[in-house]
Design a protein around this motif. Sequence first.
Motif, PDB file in Angstrom:
ATOM      1  N   LYS A  10       0.665  -1.251  -0.124  1.00  0.00           N
ATOM      2  CA  LYS A  10       0.023   0.023  -0.071  1.00  0.00           C
ATOM      3  C   LYS A  10       0.983   1.335   0.065  1.00  0.00           C
ATOM      4  CE  LYS A  10      -3.726   2.290   2.466  1.00  0.00           C
ATOM      5  NZ  LYS A  10      -4.741   2.135   3.896  1.00  0.00           N
TER       6      LYS A  10
ATOM      7  N   LEU B 295       2.561   1.717  -3.429  1.00  0.00           N
ATOM      8  CA  LEU B 295       1.701   2.086  -4.562  1.00  0.00           C
ATOM      9  C   LEU B 295       1.114   3.661  -4.304  1.00  0.00           C
ATOM     10  CD1 LEU B 295      -0.911  -1.104  -4.831  1.00  0.00           C
ATOM     11  CD2 LEU B 295       1.017  -0.127  -6.182  1.00  0.00           C
ATOM     12  N   GLU B 296       0.788   3.849  -3.146  1.00  0.00           N
ATOM     13  CA  GLU B 296       0.408   5.459  -2.772  1.00  0.00           C
ATOM     14  C   GLU B 296       1.963   6.282  -2.847  1.00  0.00           C
ATOM     15  OE1 GLU B 296      -0.906   5.326   1.271  1.00  0.00           O
ATOM     16  OE2 GLU B 296      -2.850   4.623   0.771  1.00  0.00           O
ATOM     17  N   THR B 297       2.830   6.040  -2.567  1.00  0.00           N
ATOM     18  CA  THR B 297       4.121   7.005  -2.781  1.00  0.00           C
ATOM     19  C   THR B 297       4.472   7.376  -4.260  1.00  0.00           C
ATOM     20  OG1 THR B 297       4.835   5.988  -0.758  1.00  0.00           O
ATOM     21  CG2 THR B 297       6.238   7.063  -2.133  1.00  0.00           C
ATOM     22  N   THR B 298       4.281   6.057  -5.022  1.00  0.00           N
ATOM     23  CA  THR B 298       4.565   6.329  -6.405  1.00  0.00           C
ATOM     24  C   THR B 298       3.470   6.703  -7.277  1.00  0.00           C
ATOM     25  OG1 THR B 298       4.045   3.800  -6.856  1.00  0.00           O
ATOM     26  CG2 THR B 298       6.435   4.471  -6.280  1.00  0.00           C
ATOM     27  N   ASP B 299       2.184   6.673  -6.840  1.00  0.00           N
ATOM     28  CA  ASP B 299       1.048   6.741  -7.434  1.00  0.00           C
ATOM     29  C   ASP B 299       0.755   6.020  -8.849  1.00  0.00           C
ATOM     30  OD1 ASP B 299      -1.497   7.998  -7.949  1.00  0.00           O
ATOM     31  OD2 ASP B 299      -0.684   9.827  -9.009  1.00  0.00           O
ATOM     32  N   GLN B 300       1.211   4.710  -8.720  1.00  0.00           N
ATOM     33  CA  GLN B 300       1.101   4.081 -10.000  1.00  0.00           C
ATOM     34  C   GLN B 300       0.392   2.735  -9.482  1.00  0.00           C
ATOM     35  OE1 GLN B 300       2.577   4.589 -12.504  1.00  0.00           O
ATOM     36  NE2 GLN B 300       4.333   6.039 -12.022  1.00  0.00           N
ATOM     37  N   LYS B 301      -0.867   2.671 -10.149  1.00  0.00           N
ATOM     38  CA  LYS B 301      -1.828   1.610  -9.835  1.00  0.00           C
ATOM     39  C   LYS B 301      -2.250   0.631 -11.226  1.00  0.00           C
ATOM     40  CE  LYS B 301      -3.408   2.970  -5.362  1.00  0.00           C
ATOM     41  NZ  LYS B 301      -4.365   3.370  -4.637  1.00  0.00           N
TER      42      LYS B 301
ATOM     43  N   SER C 230      -3.852  -3.622  -6.917  1.00  0.00           N
ATOM     44  CA  SER C 230      -3.642  -2.651  -8.043  1.00  0.00           C
ATOM     45  C   SER C 230      -4.189  -3.191  -9.333  1.00  0.00           C
ATOM     46  CB  SER C 230      -2.088  -2.511  -8.215  1.00  0.00           C
ATOM     47  OG  SER C 230      -1.520  -3.643  -8.753  1.00  0.00           O
TER      48      SER C 230
ATOM     49  N   THR D 293      12.755   8.105 -10.283  1.00  0.00           N
ATOM     50  CA  THR D 293      11.704   8.501 -11.246  1.00  0.00           C
ATOM     51  C   THR D 293      12.144   9.111 -12.409  1.00  0.00           C
ATOM     52  OG1 THR D 293      10.248   8.697  -9.275  1.00  0.00           O
ATOM     53  CG2 THR D 293       9.421  10.041 -11.398  1.00  0.00           C
TER      54      THR D 293
ATOM     55  N   THR E  93       8.457   4.847 -12.183  1.00  0.00           N
ATOM     56  CA  THR E  93       9.086   5.030 -11.058  1.00  0.00           C
ATOM     57  C   THR E  93       9.694   3.612 -10.553  1.00  0.00           C
ATOM     58  OG1 THR E  93       7.794   6.920 -10.075  1.00  0.00           O
ATOM     59  CG2 THR E  93       8.847   5.719  -8.510  1.00  0.00           C
TER      60      THR E  93
ATOM     61  N   ASN F 145       5.819   1.005 -15.772  1.00  0.00           N
ATOM     62  CA  ASN F 145       5.081   2.108 -14.881  1.00  0.00           C
ATOM     63  C   ASN F 145       5.982   2.107 -13.597  1.00  0.00           C
ATOM     64  OD1 ASN F 145       3.240   1.219 -16.932  1.00  0.00           O
ATOM     65  ND2 ASN F 145       2.411   3.205 -16.470  1.00  0.00           N
TER      66      ASN F 145
END
Length: 535
Positions: free
Chosen positions: A364, A367-373, A395, A513, A476, A444
């Motif tokens: 979690k 996914l939240e830190t990188t904003d890649q889902k 995701s 990134t 990222t 991604n």
Amino acid sequence: YEPVVSGKTIFVGSMVSDSVTAYDTESGTEKWRFYTEGPVRFAPIAYKDKLYFASDDGYLYCLNAENGSLIRKFLGGPSKKKVIGNDRLVGMWPIRGGPVLYEDKIYFAASIWPFMGIFIYAIDADTGDIIWNNSGSGATYLMQPHSSPAFAGVAPQGYLVATADKLLISGGRSVPAAYDRNTGQFLYYHLNKYGKTGACEVIASGDHFFNRGTTYKISDGIATPGAPASVIADDVIIGKKLNSITANKFDPETKKVRRLWQRQAPSHLSRIHIKAGSRLYGSGDEGSIFAIDIPLENDGLKVSWQAKVDGKVWNMLSADNKLFVITLQGSIYCFADQKTEPKHLARQIKPLPDSSNHWKDKTKQILETTDQKDGYCLLLGLGSGELLFQLVNQSDLYIIAVEPNPGKIEAIRHRLDEAGQYGTRVSIHYGDITTMQLPPYMANLIVSEDLDAAGFHKGSTFIERVFNSLRPYGGTASFSIPQSKHVVFFTQAINSKLPGCSITSLDGLISLTRKGPLPDSADWTHQYGDSANTV
């Protein structure tokens, strides 16, 4: 699906789970399963105690048919480079010229783009030795369908067809090309003359071959008056046209079609699939199946029995005194020679195991830190598999995992397949990012559960290869690296002078990134040398 049967075993290749599975023809139970690194789109070849089949990963495989163990595999293209194709990571030269067996030799073709080279092979089915190969006909200067000349040859798409002296290679919508079966010499390819009137399905008999309703002479590939052809048996060509079924044979003396018989087709019969024994087997609308006795003298066609399956019938085969029917929906039906109590077998979906709170929270956080889902995720080093399982659960990413431990790969592939996730959400490949020839800019998100297996110890090489795999505009890589190694990692990343790279550290995660677009060619060449121009 395109299964084959040998003895008491039916072999089923899968373009979904990149595998071939052997089932017992009596019970339907699974005997073994073998995974490749790409979809298996064509029927296997059962030869003596061996099983040959082709994969989109670019290899022709040879297995022990009894237990599924690997005997050898043969790379069809010039290298092991990978590329994204049909939303999957596959070989840059996939084998799309489906293998065919003739006189103890197997013929197949790798690559689908003539400008990248087409590689056609004849190999000894016993030893796997190359008898001949043709890698030069992809750059043939010939007229294209738009009536303009260009360097382009046959693009193999479909099963190869072997005759006494010719090898026919279908090219999707083009008519087949012909090669000398004994030497591999290119003979003809009428790409412009017949345009896009061909199809991937080709059958041959005597001096003729049939493609998308048209008859051609094998000697020169020129269209000639013929007959409808659905199946060929003992040089008899049987086909359905409108409401009739006809049986024809080419007369070698008159060089014309001789009609053997013509009968009214059963109502609702839409396709004839095979001839087996004294019967034809066909299908109709809404899953109907017909077993039709071949007429004698003045008799009419008689339907011996009918049945119905769920879905649309795609293919049939007859073996082991049974009729196997395959539907477009992915089911396989087996009909016996005598009435029996039917058994219904379905794979039981086993949900992925519940991970520890640590990996739930860690996933979690990533996914939240990188904003890649969504998009593609490259996972380096499987570890326990828990990070992989949580990425599936949390995701919409398609996950391509890379791992150097074959035993770990096999175990986690089976676990994902049992959960119905292998191929549809995840694929696993052997190796590590520092040695594999992965496509650039594919990911991604890049993560790892096992950095040692990922190749982290290779320092700047690891960092540069990771960065090369990130897509522009925000791709990222996020790694949980021990605090004691943060300074080393930062130093190596800075010294690599990666263009457009941003490095951050937050709550135990280090992220690389790729900001903005790719660098222009001058900057890229300055950083990576002239070879970068080929990327």
